[in-house]
Design a protein around this motif. Structure first.
Motif, PDB file in Angstrom:
ATOM      1  N   PHE A 100       0.789  -1.304   0.114  1.00  0.00           N
ATOM      2  CA  PHE A 100       0.053   0.091   0.102  1.00  0.00           C
ATOM      3  C   PHE A 100       0.943   1.096   0.053  1.00  0.00           C
ATOM      4  CE2 PHE A 100       0.791  -0.921   4.389  1.00  0.00           C
ATOM      5  CZ  PHE A 100       1.144   0.343   4.937  1.00  0.00           C
ATOM      6  N   VAL A 101       0.559   2.373  -0.241  1.00  0.00           N
ATOM      7  CA  VAL A 101       1.073   3.612  -0.284  1.00  0.00           C
ATOM      8  C   VAL A 101       0.531   4.671   0.807  1.00  0.00           C
ATOM      9  CG1 VAL A 101       1.581   5.576  -1.868  1.00  0.00           C
ATOM     10  CG2 VAL A 101       1.484   3.380  -2.814  1.00  0.00           C
ATOM     11  N   ASN A 102       1.594   5.128   1.549  1.00  0.00           N
ATOM     12  CA  ASN A 102       0.982   5.937   2.454  1.00  0.00           C
ATOM     13  C   ASN A 102       1.662   7.157   2.345  1.00  0.00           C
ATOM     14  OD1 ASN A 102       0.644   7.205   5.264  1.00  0.00           O
ATOM     15  ND2 ASN A 102       1.513   5.821   6.310  1.00  0.00           N
ATOM     16  N   VAL A 103       0.949   8.085   2.092  1.00  0.00           N
ATOM     17  CA  VAL A 103       1.283   9.702   1.913  1.00  0.00           C
ATOM     18  C   VAL A 103       0.748  10.499   2.898  1.00  0.00           C
ATOM     19  CG1 VAL A 103       1.712  11.376   0.337  1.00  0.00           C
ATOM     20  CG2 VAL A 103       1.796   9.276  -0.500  1.00  0.00           C
ATOM     21  N   GLY A 104       1.561  11.051   3.797  1.00  0.00           N
ATOM     22  CA  GLY A 104       1.064  12.099   4.897  1.00  0.00           C
ATOM     23  C   GLY A 104      -0.034  11.307   5.810  1.00  0.00           C
ATOM     24  N   GLU A 105      -1.249  11.746   5.653  1.00  0.00           N
ATOM     25  CA  GLU A 105      -2.393  11.205   6.486  1.00  0.00           C
ATOM     26  C   GLU A 105      -3.267  10.129   5.516  1.00  0.00           C
ATOM     27  OE1 GLU A 105      -3.238  11.832   9.808  1.00  0.00           O
ATOM     28  OE2 GLU A 105      -1.436  12.847  10.003  1.00  0.00           O
ATOM     29  N   SER A 106      -2.909   9.958   4.204  1.00  0.00           N
ATOM     30  CA  SER A 106      -3.678   9.179   3.317  1.00  0.00           C
ATOM     31  C   SER A 106      -2.834   7.879   3.064  1.00  0.00           C
ATOM     32  CB  SER A 106      -3.816   9.868   2.165  1.00  0.00           C
ATOM     33  OG  SER A 106      -4.451  11.046   2.197  1.00  0.00           O
ATOM     34  N   ILE A 107      -3.887   6.763   3.185  1.00  0.00           N
ATOM     35  CA  ILE A 107      -3.411   5.451   2.690  1.00  0.00           C
ATOM     36  C   ILE A 107      -4.089   4.768   1.933  1.00  0.00           C
ATOM     37  CG2 ILE A 107      -2.942   3.090   3.630  1.00  0.00           C
ATOM     38  CD1 ILE A 107      -2.670   4.400   6.431  1.00  0.00           C
ATOM     39  N   SER A 108      -3.573   4.366   0.766  1.00  0.00           N
ATOM     40  CA  SER A 108      -4.067   3.865  -0.443  1.00  0.00           C
ATOM     41  C   SER A 108      -4.948   2.496   0.188  1.00  0.00           C
ATOM     42  CB  SER A 108      -3.168   3.399  -1.636  1.00  0.00           C
ATOM     43  OG  SER A 108      -2.459   2.264  -1.247  1.00  0.00           O
ATOM     44  N   ASP A 109      -5.630   1.857  -0.831  1.00  0.00           N
ATOM     45  CA  ASP A 109      -6.079   0.305  -0.619  1.00  0.00           C
ATOM     46  C   ASP A 109      -4.640  -0.562  -0.719  1.00  0.00           C
ATOM     47  OD1 ASP A 109      -8.802   1.270  -0.849  1.00  0.00           O
ATOM     48  OD2 ASP A 109      -8.727   0.723  -3.009  1.00  0.00           O
ATOM     49  N   THR A 110      -5.101  -1.966  -0.205  1.00  0.00           N
ATOM     50  CA  THR A 110      -3.831  -2.771  -0.212  1.00  0.00           C
ATOM     51  C   THR A 110      -4.057  -3.567  -1.663  1.00  0.00           C
ATOM     52  OG1 THR A 110      -3.959  -2.869   2.009  1.00  0.00           O
ATOM     53  CG2 THR A 110      -2.892  -4.776   0.965  1.00  0.00           C
TER      54      THR A 110
END
Length: 128
Positions: free
Chosen positions: A60-70
């Motif tokens: 998954f991608v984690n940017v700041g407070e946002s996390i993508s789907d797995t």
């Protein structure tokens, strides 16, 4: 690499070296093909460990407070592990073994060099 070139030169031959940069090399390993190629060459229990190591990996991608789907990774070899470069070398190793005798392949994971020995630099330029 240095010793290989010096050995060629000590034998009175010329050496030509190519440096290969395999972009995203670890991402190209396909588990099913790899496991099939290793079957019968290594003990079955070791093959099972390798297969498990390469199976059911997610990202998954984690940017700041946002996390993508797995997402499921269906190929590739984990980078940053001790086992990753070893598995990658095993994966591409059969290609290296099929090179002509005057060609030496030196590789560690995706850092690869091809050293060709020949009578002279001029003959190397004319070789196919």
């Amino acid at each position: 690499m240095k010793d290989s070139i010096l050995n060629v030169l000590d034998d009175g031959m010329a050496a030509v070296m190519y440096s290969l940069d395999l972009s995203a090399a670890f991402d190209m390993l396909r588990k099913d093909t790899f496991v099939k190629n290793l079957a019968g060459k290594i003990p079955a229990n070791l093959l099972n460990v390798i297969s498990d190591f390469l199976s059911e990996r997610n990202f998954f991608v984690n940017v700041g407070e946002s996390i993508s789907d797995t997402f499921l990774l269906d190929r590739g070899c984990p980078q940053g592990s001790v086992l990753g470069p070893v598995l990658f070398n095993l994966y591409v190793g059969e290609v290296y073994q099929k090179l002509p005798q005057l060609v030496k392949f030196i590789a560690y994971a995706d850092d690869s060099y091809v050293i060709c020995s020949c009578d002279s630099i001029e003959s190397a330029k004319k070789a196919d």
